[in-house]
Design a protein around this motif. Sequence first.
Motif, short mmCIF file in Angstrom:
data_model
loop_
_atom_site.label_atom_id
_atom_site.label_comp_id
_atom_site.label_asym_id
_atom_site.label_seq_id
_atom_site.Cartn_x
_atom_site.Cartn_y
_atom_site.Cartn_z
N ALA A 126 -9.77 -28.21 2.83
CA ALA A 126 -10.76 -27.73 2.77
C ALA A 126 -12.01 -27.68 4.45
N ASP B 220 -16.85 -37.10 8.06
CA ASP B 220 -16.01 -38.28 6.69
C ASP B 220 -16.12 -39.39 6.63
N ALA B 221 -16.14 -39.82 4.89
CA ALA B 221 -16.13 -41.46 5.40
C ALA B 221 -15.39 -41.56 5.87
N GLN C 199 -6.80 -36.80 1.49
CA GLN C 199 -6.39 -36.94 0.49
C GLN C 199 -5.13 -37.10 0.39
N TYR C 200 -4.64 -35.62 0.80
CA TYR C 200 -3.70 -34.61 0.82
C TYR C 200 -2.96 -35.42 2.42
N VAL D 49 -22.24 -39.67 3.08
CA VAL D 49 -23.37 -39.57 2.65
C VAL D 49 -23.29 -39.84 1.22
N GLN E 145 0.62 -43.55 -3.71
CA GLN E 145 1.22 -42.61 -2.75
C GLN E 145 0.15 -42.22 -1.36
N LEU F 235 0.93 -34.60 -9.51
CA LEU F 235 0.74 -35.44 -8.86
C LEU F 235 1.84 -36.67 -9.66
N LYS G 237 4.30 -22.82 -4.80
CA LYS G 237 3.84 -24.22 -5.29
C LYS G 237 4.99 -24.14 -6.33
N GLU H 92 7.60 -26.17 -4.03
CA GLU H 92 7.47 -27.96 -4.17
C GLU H 92 7.95 -27.99 -5.51
N GLU I 88 -11.16 -28.85 -3.45
CA GLU I 88 -11.42 -30.03 -5.18
C GLU I 88 -13.11 -29.42 -5.91
N GLY J 122 -5.11 -28.35 -5.63
CA GLY J 122 -4.06 -28.35 -4.70
C GLY J 122 -4.36 -28.64 -3.05
N ALA J 123 -3.74 -28.23 -2.09
CA ALA J 123 -3.53 -28.55 -0.49
C ALA J 123 -3.86 -26.59 -0.39
C1 LIG Z 1 -1.04 -38.68 -4.37
C2 LIG Z 1 -1.98 -36.94 -3.50
C3 LIG Z 1 -1.35 -36.74 -4.03
C4 LIG Z 1 -1.07 -35.37 -3.63
N1 LIG Z 1 0.10 -34.36 -3.50
C5 LIG Z 1 0.16 -32.97 -4.05
C6 LIG Z 1 1.43 -32.33 -3.61
O1 LIG Z 1 2.11 -32.39 -3.18
N2 LIG Z 1 0.66 -30.51 -2.73
C7 LIG Z 1 -0.55 -29.98 -3.34
O2 LIG Z 1 -0.78 -28.95 -2.97
N3 LIG Z 1 -1.84 -30.77 -3.37
C8 LIG Z 1 -1.19 -32.86 -3.77
N4 LIG Z 1 -2.75 -33.34 -3.70
C9 LIG Z 1 -3.54 -32.70 -3.79
C10 LIG Z 1 -4.60 -32.93 -2.23
O3 LIG Z 1 -4.29 -33.39 -2.06
C11 LIG Z 1 -5.13 -32.78 -2.27
O4 LIG Z 1 -5.58 -30.14 -3.19
C12 LIG Z 1 -5.95 -31.55 -1.15
O5 LIG Z 1 -6.63 -32.79 -0.56
C13 LIG Z 1 -8.08 -31.26 -1.47
O6 LIG Z 1 -8.13 -31.05 -0.10
P1 LIG Z 1 -9.90 -31.15 -0.47
O7 LIG Z 1 -10.18 -31.08 1.39
O8 LIG Z 1 -10.88 -30.39 -1.32
O9 LIG Z 1 -10.15 -32.81 -0.65
P2 LIG Z 1 -9.57 -34.28 -0.29
O10 LIG Z 1 -8.57 -33.69 0.44
O11 LIG Z 1 -10.10 -35.16 -1.14
O12 LIG Z 1 -11.31 -34.93 1.41
C14 LIG Z 1 -12.23 -34.62 0.83
C15 LIG Z 1 -12.85 -35.72 1.77
O13 LIG Z 1 -13.89 -35.69 1.71
C16 LIG Z 1 -14.22 -37.21 2.21
N5 LIG Z 1 -15.50 -37.21 1.46
C17 LIG Z 1 -15.97 -37.31 0.45
N6 LIG Z 1 -17.10 -37.99 -0.28
C18 LIG Z 1 -17.75 -38.12 0.87
C19 LIG Z 1 -19.21 -38.42 0.84
N7 LIG Z 1 -20.02 -38.73 -0.14
N8 LIG Z 1 -19.26 -38.80 2.32
C20 LIG Z 1 -18.33 -38.46 3.27
N9 LIG Z 1 -17.34 -37.99 3.21
C21 LIG Z 1 -16.72 -37.26 1.80
C22 LIG Z 1 -12.97 -37.86 2.00
O14 LIG Z 1 -13.04 -39.50 2.33
C23 LIG Z 1 -12.38 -37.14 1.71
O15 LIG Z 1 -11.53 -37.93 3.20
C24 LIG Z 1 -2.34 -34.39 -3.54
C25 LIG Z 1 -2.97 -35.32 -4.14
C26 LIG Z 1 -2.95 -36.69 -3.89
C27 LIG Z 1 -4.46 -37.59 -4.26
#
Ligand SMILES: Cc1cc2nc3c(=O)[nH]c(=O)nc-3n(C[C@H](O)[C@H](O)[C@H](O)COP(=O)(O)OP(=O)(O)OC[C@H]3O[C@@H](n4cnc5c(N)ncnc54)[C@H](O)[C@@H]3O)c2cc1C
Lengths: 477, 400
Positions: free
Chosen positions: A33, A52-53, A60-61, A108, A166, A188, A228, A231, A336, A342-343
């Motif tokens: 995102a 990012d931390a 996560q993805y 943060v 994972q 997941l 989806k 997948e 999220e 999801g991604a």
């Molecule tokens: C094990 C696993 C398997 C997955 N498999 C799939 C799949 O097959 N298909 C699919 O569609 N989705 C999958 N997902 C879900 C997918 O990872 C997430 O939907 C997606 O990563 C969400 O993106 P995001 O950008 O919202 O958050 P995230 O990817 O979680 O990124 C959040 C980021 O914010 C940073 N952050 C958090 N708090 C702070 C802070 N206070 N200060 C600075 N940085 C911070 C973190 O370090 C992280 O890098 C999976 C998730 C996991 C955990």
Amino acid sequence: MPTSPSDHPNRPEAGERAVSEVYDLAVVGAGPAGLAAAVTAAGLGLRCALLDAGPRPGGQYYRHPAPGLGAVHPERLHHGWAAFAALSSRLKVHTAAGRITYLTGHQVWTAERGEIWRLHATLGPEVGAHAVVRARTVLLATGAYERQLPFPGWTLPGVVTAGGAQAMLKSGLVLPGRRVVVAGSGPLLLAAASSLVSAGATVPAVVEATSYLHYAKGLPTLAANPAKLAEGAGHGATLLRHGVRLRRSSAVVEAHGTERVTAVTVARLDRDWRPVPGSERRIACDALAVGHGLLPQIELATELGARTRETPDGSVALAVDSGMRTSLAGLWAAGETCGVGGADLALAEGELAARVIAGRPVPPALRARRERRRAFAELMAAAHRPGPAWTEWLRPDTDVCRCEEVPAARIREAVEELGAGDARTVKLLTRAGMGWCQGRMCGPAVACLSGDDRPRADSRPLACPVPLAQLAGPEPS
Amino acid sequence: MLTRPPYDVVVVGAGVVGAACAYYATLAGLSVAVVDRGPVAGGTTGAGEGNLLVSDKEPGPELDLALLSTRLWGELAAEPGAAFGGEAGRGTGGGFGERIEYEAKGGLVVASGEPGMAALRAFAEGQRAAGVEAVEIAGERLYELEPHLAPGPAGGVHYPQDAQVQPALAAAHLLRAARSAGAELRLGETVTAVRTRPDGSVLGVTTDRGQIDVPAVVNAAGTWGGELARLAGVALPVLPRRGFVLVTEPLPRIVRHKVYAADYVADVASGSAALQTSAVVEGTPAGPVLIGASRERVGFDRTLSVEVLRRLAVQAAALFPVLAEVAVQRAYRGFRPYLPDHLPAIGADARLPGLYHACGHEGAGIGLAPATGLLISRQLTGKQPELDLSPFRADRFARS
Ligand SMILES: Cc1cc2nc3c(=O)[nH]c(=O)nc-3n(C[C@H](O)[C@H](O)[C@H](O)COP(=O)(O)OP(=O)(O)OC[C@H]3O[C@@H](n4cnc5c(N)ncnc54)[C@H](O)[C@@H]3O)c2cc1C
Ligand SMILES: Cc1cc2nc3c(=O)[nH]c(=O)nc-3n(C[C@H](O)[C@H](O)[C@H](O)COP(=O)(O)OP(=O)(O)OC[C@H]3O[C@@H](n4cnc5c(N)ncnc54)[C@H](O)[C@@H]3O)c2cc1C
């Protein structure tokens, strides 16, 4: 956590110009995102900070091995690697051109609102490792963390979270064990199991608590999300090929072992997730990966009073409008933080938010994609909401809060005899949730045991621990 | 048809003060109900610290209250668990003091320079005359009491009577004891009106669940005590005074007493709305060190203030330099129930027979709870209270 100085190619020295400037947009979180938002906004002419931390983009993805590990084909563990590669190269271009300041290793801990927002980040334990980023608008893309439901034996070595398994695979290329049971609930599990078998582990069973029958209620939504489904089918096919059994309406109700997990007990569940007596069977294993979906990580916004909503899986997410605006002026959210989905959804929301922030029209196709994915996410969430009777897995001596070692019996005592009626009071009376993880691990379980059926955002004025010397130090300019 | 009201007294508020009122009233033989719109300790009691201080109080009515309370906390803590409130012996075990994490650890006030030490010495002199134990400690001997103290203070005063409890546990266990002696706890119920008779005395309360007829109502609504008074048609100017507390990661015992700088006393007594901070540093049985607390009047604004945290951190590190090396794991805030002259409202309201106040204890409600509860129970049963209650009259503000 940062691993080597080379992981921080763009971290400006404290006091450098980049830190003191006022950005048009600060994005917190460089997962799908946040990445999508930052590159879109930069492309539309906004000056962005991306914090990012972690040491690398992807969240996560798109986890991937540290360069030093010499992985040749990280893409083999990922769907959608091409999309990530494209985002990363756009990030590089914008960073090189000075349109994005990418701040790795910046966690943060609080956001101060105003005409100009101020994000306070800690960069590590050293006294001066404190940065303040100023920006006119903020996008919160901090993702989610895993929901855990305790059961006897869940603290044994060898029991890991599904996401942790994972993540170990994706970023370290290590397996949690050789014979790994995957259990819990949610999409997941299939993804984790499929990665595990692809990497050479044996998965004797995937144990899913729901029956999947709920999905039938949302057929039109399913049909509108072919990617989806594909997948899911892809994971399914991988599992089938490896002969992995999916046990529905079942749960791991106990992990056995002394030094380490050596077996688990699996039981069938009724609709409320109550174990069916007599249905127990033992499965030998040397690791257990267990997960119950994800919970939005939103304290930076809720501490400021941002409005939230309850999602169908019983978690709390930020409430946003169709332009991804939260209830606070100047604060947007995507991915999220708005509800686990999801991604692909995270990518769509990041891009959409960036367009709205830049004052540009949102292409109807993007809006439609986002809405379709969101509807799908809500459907999945409803299907995987924990049943109310899962607490029957607990024994009186099962630790619910592992940081503070608070067993279920103490929590029940606080509720039944001391008048605690919600998670906060249980925490005050038992210390459950006061440890290092700040209740991220036991929060949902404690709330459930306290009989508080309305999920609410946890109070965490500090989003993460902060070295006292940094709190005490003068504000970096 | 005339039916006897179900209770002798309704206590509004299940914070530590309401809990103490219920406990002593039940002990005195009254039939008591405690009504709270939230859970036990859901108000300020669950959002503060548990210092039981005599050291920060100048001679006067509040110090008298604190001395009485200190004695009562000590007596409560000495209750054996099993004998205390019937079945209370089950579960966590241990005596009452252990369950509420009572620690008679003493306080240490340090003065950085000679002028500060002279002022502190004079202050302690007055306190001693009022019954406080206060022992002057020369600068170089401070390290025997607190080995990690920063070098350089001119001296300090040791207050052995200062103690601490865990506030939420204290409230919950007092209520548990009251319940096992017959009190009723009605949680999740909001008092929406106080009804009066034509002669102006209390007839009962109305809640969101119905009406309770009762001849006596105790206003133990803490920071919301002004609102409850308004429901009864009387004025009581309780205002929120915000405080933040920092909590470190768990540490070995590096802070042994409650330690604070001598300026703290001036901050407590200040009426200014502006921010005041003077860190009180204390260890807890669980390991984290608590650093509190700031004082400022900003309404019920819950937003974290980076500036407040900065000041608390600076002051804590100035007292204990080792703290600069630890992580602050969390922070929390609460809203003290503040009355303009810093004294609580305790006792019968002359303007409305049947209404009793037990609120407005500001930053000392945990410490002052048992004395408040005992004094209220004396009035409720027509006995002579241990202390003169006139300084605590609720109508004292209307007069000016
Ligand atoms: C094990 C696993 C398997 C997955 N498999 C799939 C799949 O097959 N298909 C699919 O569609 N989705 C999958 N997902 C879900 C997918 O990872 C997430 O939907 C997606 O990563 C969400 O993106 P995001 O950008 O919202 O958050 P995230 O990817 O979680 O990124 C959040 C980021 O914010 C940073 N952050 C958090 N708090 C702070 C802070 N206070 N200060 C600075 N940085 C911070 C973190 O370090 C992280 O890098 C999976 C998730 C996991 C955990
Ligand atoms: C940061 C901080 C640090 C502190 N440190 C200390 C310390 O070290 N030592 C010390 O002695 N004190 C300390 N205090 C002060 C202490 O916490 C308070 O004085 C004390 O908790 C007040 O208790 P109470 O029972 O009066 O109020 P509360 O605990 O607020 O209880 C009042 C209750 O009334 C209920 N209520 C209100 N209106 C209604 C209604 N209409 N119907 C039903 N229920 C209602 C509320 O829900 C609440 O539960 C501190 C306070 C703060 C904020």
